[in-house]
Design a protein around this motif. Structure first.
Motif, PDB file in Angstrom:
ATOM      1  N   GLY A  64     -27.104   4.218 -22.908  1.00  0.00           N
ATOM      2  CA  GLY A  64     -26.213   4.634 -21.837  1.00  0.00           C
ATOM      3  C   GLY A  64     -24.770   4.203 -22.003  1.00  0.00           C
ATOM      4  N   ARG A  65     -24.458   3.527 -23.088  1.00  0.00           N
ATOM      5  CA  ARG A  65     -23.068   3.120 -23.332  1.00  0.00           C
ATOM      6  C   ARG A  65     -22.351   4.293 -23.995  1.00  0.00           C
ATOM      7  N   ARG A  66     -21.428   4.871 -23.285  1.00  0.00           N
ATOM      8  CA  ARG A  66     -20.814   6.126 -23.712  1.00  0.00           C
ATOM      9  C   ARG A  66     -20.016   6.041 -25.002  1.00  0.00           C
ATOM     10  N   ARG A  69     -22.306   6.014 -27.971  1.00  0.00           N
ATOM     11  CA  ARG A  69     -22.971   7.309 -28.112  1.00  0.00           C
ATOM     12  C   ARG A  69     -22.000   8.350 -28.658  1.00  0.00           C
TER      13      ARG A  69
END
Length: 110
Positions: A64-66, A69
């Motif tokens: 979930g760490r943008r 990603r």
């Protein structure tokens, strides 16, 4: 050499990174990662050897760490070497200071 890495939660967005001028290194990992801890002497030695003041941002990564990603980070540590917001080089789980120093040279000399 003592463990000196401190990965911090995302402080930059991808848009901010893309807009940065000059060289920069993003290092994705976590404080508890054994691979990350093992790479720190190499990272520290490479920056010392290069004698550069290239900004080095240690980004805590995970689900979930943008930012991680957006760079397709899958293994830690991953070092992304940037020049004017564009990726020039990438090292995943570097094994020595020499390869890190070479990548630093590529973004510093550009």
């Amino acid at each position: 050499m003592p463990y000196a890495a401190t990965f911090t939660p995302e402080a930059l967005t991808r848009a901010e990174v893309d807009a940065k001028r000059g060289p920069m290194v993003l290092e994705f990992g976590t404080n508890w990662c054994g691979w990350c801890r093992g790479a720190q002497p190499h990272v520290q030695a490479a920056f010392a050897q290069a004698g550069t003041d290239v900004p080095h941002v240690k980004v805590e990564d995970g689900p979930g760490r943008r930012l991680g990603r957006s760079y397709g980070v899958r293994l830690w540590p991953t070092l992304v070497f940037l020049r004017d917001g564009a990726e020039v080089d990438r090292l995943v789980r570097p094994q020595g200071a020499a390869e890190i120093a070479q990548a630093l040279g590529r973004i510093s000399d550009a």
